[in-house]
Write a protein that holds these residues in place. Structure first.
Motif, PDB file in Angstrom:
ATOM      1  N   ASN A  84       0.828  -1.205   0.000  1.00  0.00           N
ATOM      2  CA  ASN A  84       0.000   0.000   0.000  1.00  0.00           C
ATOM      3  C   ASN A  84       0.863   1.256   0.000  1.00  0.00           C
ATOM      4  O   ASN A  84       0.563   2.231  -0.703  1.00  0.00           O
ATOM      5  CB  ASN A  84      -0.926   0.012   1.216  1.00  0.00           C
ATOM      6  CG  ASN A  84      -1.932  -1.112   1.174  1.00  0.00           C
ATOM      7  OD1 ASN A  84      -2.248  -1.643   0.122  1.00  0.00           O
ATOM      8  ND2 ASN A  84      -2.435  -1.486   2.333  1.00  0.00           N
ATOM      9  N   ARG A 102     -11.360   8.706  -4.100  1.00  0.00           N
ATOM     10  CA  ARG A 102     -11.716   7.424  -3.473  1.00  0.00           C
ATOM     11  C   ARG A 102     -11.797   6.298  -4.491  1.00  0.00           C
ATOM     12  O   ARG A 102     -11.486   5.154  -4.183  1.00  0.00           O
ATOM     13  CB  ARG A 102     -13.035   7.559  -2.717  1.00  0.00           C
ATOM     14  CG  ARG A 102     -13.391   6.287  -1.972  1.00  0.00           C
ATOM     15  CD  ARG A 102     -14.542   6.490  -1.018  1.00  0.00           C
ATOM     16  NE  ARG A 102     -14.959   5.237  -0.427  1.00  0.00           N
ATOM     17  CZ  ARG A 102     -14.395   4.655   0.614  1.00  0.00           C
ATOM     18  NH1 ARG A 102     -13.362   5.221   1.201  1.00  0.00           N
ATOM     19  NH2 ARG A 102     -14.844   3.501   1.089  1.00  0.00           N
ATOM     20  N   LYS A 128      -6.383  -0.670  -4.545  1.00  0.00           N
ATOM     21  CA  LYS A 128      -7.463   0.321  -4.404  1.00  0.00           C
ATOM     22  C   LYS A 128      -6.967   1.433  -3.482  1.00  0.00           C
ATOM     23  O   LYS A 128      -7.386   1.554  -2.333  1.00  0.00           O
ATOM     24  CB  LYS A 128      -8.714  -0.350  -3.868  1.00  0.00           C
ATOM     25  CG  LYS A 128      -9.297  -1.348  -4.824  1.00  0.00           C
ATOM     26  CD  LYS A 128     -10.544  -1.985  -4.257  1.00  0.00           C
ATOM     27  CE  LYS A 128     -11.110  -2.988  -5.227  1.00  0.00           C
ATOM     28  NZ  LYS A 128     -12.318  -3.636  -4.695  1.00  0.00           N
ATOM     29  N   THR A 131      -9.544   4.166  -1.850  1.00  0.00           N
ATOM     30  CA  THR A 131     -10.333   3.601  -0.754  1.00  0.00           C
ATOM     31  C   THR A 131      -9.458   3.361   0.464  1.00  0.00           C
ATOM     32  O   THR A 131      -9.832   3.667   1.600  1.00  0.00           O
ATOM     33  CB  THR A 131     -10.976   2.277  -1.197  1.00  0.00           C
ATOM     34  OG1 THR A 131     -11.766   2.516  -2.359  1.00  0.00           O
ATOM     35  CG2 THR A 131     -11.833   1.684  -0.104  1.00  0.00           C
ATOM     36  N   ARG A 132      -8.266   2.847   0.218  1.00  0.00           N
ATOM     37  CA  ARG A 132      -7.360   2.527   1.316  1.00  0.00           C
ATOM     38  C   ARG A 132      -6.942   3.783   2.087  1.00  0.00           C
ATOM     39  O   ARG A 132      -6.934   3.799   3.321  1.00  0.00           O
ATOM     40  CB  ARG A 132      -6.118   1.832   0.755  1.00  0.00           C
ATOM     41  CG  ARG A 132      -5.689   0.680   1.575  1.00  0.00           C
ATOM     42  CD  ARG A 132      -4.678  -0.159   0.868  1.00  0.00           C
ATOM     43  NE  ARG A 132      -5.231  -1.129  -0.056  1.00  0.00           N
ATOM     44  CZ  ARG A 132      -5.943  -2.178   0.292  1.00  0.00           C
ATOM     45  NH1 ARG A 132      -6.212  -2.374   1.552  1.00  0.00           N
ATOM     46  NH2 ARG A 132      -6.383  -3.025  -0.598  1.00  0.00           N
ATOM     47  N   ASP A 134      -8.547   6.670   2.168  1.00  0.00           N
ATOM     48  CA  ASP A 134      -9.731   7.221   2.823  1.00  0.00           C
ATOM     49  C   ASP A 134     -10.004   6.481   4.141  1.00  0.00           C
ATOM     50  O   ASP A 134     -10.267   7.103   5.172  1.00  0.00           O
ATOM     51  CB  ASP A 134     -10.941   7.118   1.883  1.00  0.00           C
ATOM     52  CG  ASP A 134     -12.129   7.895   2.390  1.00  0.00           C
ATOM     53  OD1 ASP A 134     -11.952   9.039   2.851  1.00  0.00           O
ATOM     54  OD2 ASP A 134     -13.257   7.354   2.332  1.00  0.00           O
ATOM     55  N   ASN A 135      -9.911   5.169   4.114  1.00  0.00           N
ATOM     56  CA  ASN A 135     -10.112   4.379   5.329  1.00  0.00           C
ATOM     57  C   ASN A 135      -8.996   4.638   6.348  1.00  0.00           C
ATOM     58  O   ASN A 135      -9.243   4.663   7.556  1.00  0.00           O
ATOM     59  CB  ASN A 135     -10.181   2.892   5.003  1.00  0.00           C
ATOM     60  CG  ASN A 135     -11.448   2.536   4.265  1.00  0.00           C
ATOM     61  OD1 ASN A 135     -12.429   3.270   4.289  1.00  0.00           O
ATOM     62  ND2 ASN A 135     -11.432   1.407   3.578  1.00  0.00           N
ATOM     63  N   THR A 136      -7.780   4.851   5.872  1.00  0.00           N
ATOM     64  CA  THR A 136      -6.654   5.138   6.762  1.00  0.00           C
ATOM     65  C   THR A 136      -6.874   6.465   7.480  1.00  0.00           C
ATOM     66  O   THR A 136      -6.594   6.589   8.672  1.00  0.00           O
ATOM     67  CB  THR A 136      -5.329   5.162   5.976  1.00  0.00           C
ATOM     68  OG1 THR A 136      -5.150   3.900   5.350  1.00  0.00           O
ATOM     69  CG2 THR A 136      -4.147   5.455   6.871  1.00  0.00           C
ATOM     70  N   ARG A 137      -7.401   7.463   6.754  1.00  0.00           N
ATOM     71  CA  ARG A 137      -7.704   8.755   7.378  1.00  0.00           C
ATOM     72  C   ARG A 137      -8.720   8.583   8.508  1.00  0.00           C
ATOM     73  O   ARG A 137      -8.597   9.196   9.565  1.00  0.00           O
ATOM     74  CB  ARG A 137      -8.279   9.718   6.339  1.00  0.00           C
ATOM     75  CG  ARG A 137      -7.252  10.408   5.523  1.00  0.00           C
ATOM     76  CD  ARG A 137      -7.887  11.478   4.630  1.00  0.00           C
ATOM     77  NE  ARG A 137      -6.987  11.723   3.530  1.00  0.00           N
ATOM     78  CZ  ARG A 137      -7.092  11.171   2.313  1.00  0.00           C
ATOM     79  NH1 ARG A 137      -8.095  10.384   2.023  1.00  0.00           N
ATOM     80  NH2 ARG A 137      -6.204  11.432   1.394  1.00  0.00           N
ATOM     81  N   LYS A 138      -9.718   7.765   8.260  1.00  0.00           N
ATOM     82  CA  LYS A 138     -10.772   7.568   9.262  1.00  0.00           C
ATOM     83  C   LYS A 138     -10.268   6.806  10.486  1.00  0.00           C
ATOM     84  O   LYS A 138     -10.831   6.929  11.567  1.00  0.00           O
ATOM     85  CB  LYS A 138     -11.937   6.807   8.637  1.00  0.00           C
ATOM     86  CG  LYS A 138     -12.673   7.626   7.596  1.00  0.00           C
ATOM     87  CD  LYS A 138     -13.740   6.806   6.915  1.00  0.00           C
ATOM     88  CE  LYS A 138     -14.394   7.615   5.809  1.00  0.00           C
ATOM     89  NZ  LYS A 138     -15.325   6.812   5.017  1.00  0.00           N
ATOM     90  N   ARG A 139      -9.205   6.022  10.303  1.00  0.00           N
ATOM     91  CA  ARG A 139      -8.657   5.208  11.403  1.00  0.00           C
ATOM     92  C   ARG A 139      -7.246   5.658  11.788  1.00  0.00           C
ATOM     93  O   ARG A 139      -6.430   4.858  12.241  1.00  0.00           O
ATOM     94  CB  ARG A 139      -8.623   3.740  10.973  1.00  0.00           C
ATOM     95  CG  ARG A 139      -9.986   3.200  10.634  1.00  0.00           C
ATOM     96  CD  ARG A 139      -9.905   1.769  10.178  1.00  0.00           C
ATOM     97  NE  ARG A 139     -11.208   1.316   9.731  1.00  0.00           N
ATOM     98  CZ  ARG A 139     -11.488   0.908   8.505  1.00  0.00           C
ATOM     99  NH1 ARG A 139     -10.531   0.863   7.597  1.00  0.00           N
ATOM    100  NH2 ARG A 139     -12.690   0.516   8.174  1.00  0.00           N
TER     101      ARG A 139
END
Length: 158
Positions: A84, A102, A128, A131-132, A134-139
């Motif tokens: 990634n 995204r 992806k 998406t990856r 975006d999810n990393t930002r959220k977590r």
């Protein structure tokens, strides 16, 4: 008779097909509809299949159980993270930023590494990335300091 099965004239109970036989076409279409990924998943999980399923795979699709050398290599979290990060570095080098939409998918050349997700015949792997990230930002609060620093060096916007 317009097609179908008729008894032959010999004393042995054999049958012959009269008229056009749709079976080769059915077999061919079943092969066309079955993706390589689906058949490979069945081959790798052969021991979990019922005997009837194994028989169908062997006789209809000419498939056999996967050998030990064909089993996929499971990726660790560190291996996945390095792939990634490599995708993010490749995107950053090309675009000079890390504001990835995204929906964006980054194509990575694996160079003969073990096959990963969505690998292609030409040795490329699709990541992806949008998406990856975006999810990393959220977590972000769950990232290790090193991983957060790696993304900060690339100009990640949190």
């Amino acid at each position: 008779m317009q097609g179908g099965i008729a008894a032959s004239g010999s004393s042995r109970p054999t049958f012959r097909v009269v008229g056009p036989c749709p079976w080769p076409r059915v077999r061919q279409s079943s092969r066309a509809k079955t993706s390589d990924g689906g058949v490979n998943a069945q081959r790798h999980g052969w021991e979990r299949l019922a005997p009837a399923q194994q028989w169908l795979l062997e006789n209809i699709l000419s498939s056999e159980p996967a050998g030990e050398d064909e089993r996929p290599v499971k990726q660790t979290q560190d291996t996945t993270w390095s792939l990634n990060l490599r995708a993010a570095q490749q995107y950053h080098t090309r675009e000079r930023h890390l504001r990835v939409p995204r929906e964006h998918v980054e194509r990575l050349e694996t160079g003969g590494a073990p096959a990963g997700r969505q690998d292609h015949a030409d040795g490329a792997e699709m990541d992806k990335l949008g998406t990856r990230l975006d999810n990393t930002r959220k977590r972000a609060d769950k990232l290790t300091g090193q991983r957060r620093a790696d993304l900060d060096r690339l100009g990640m916007r949190w």
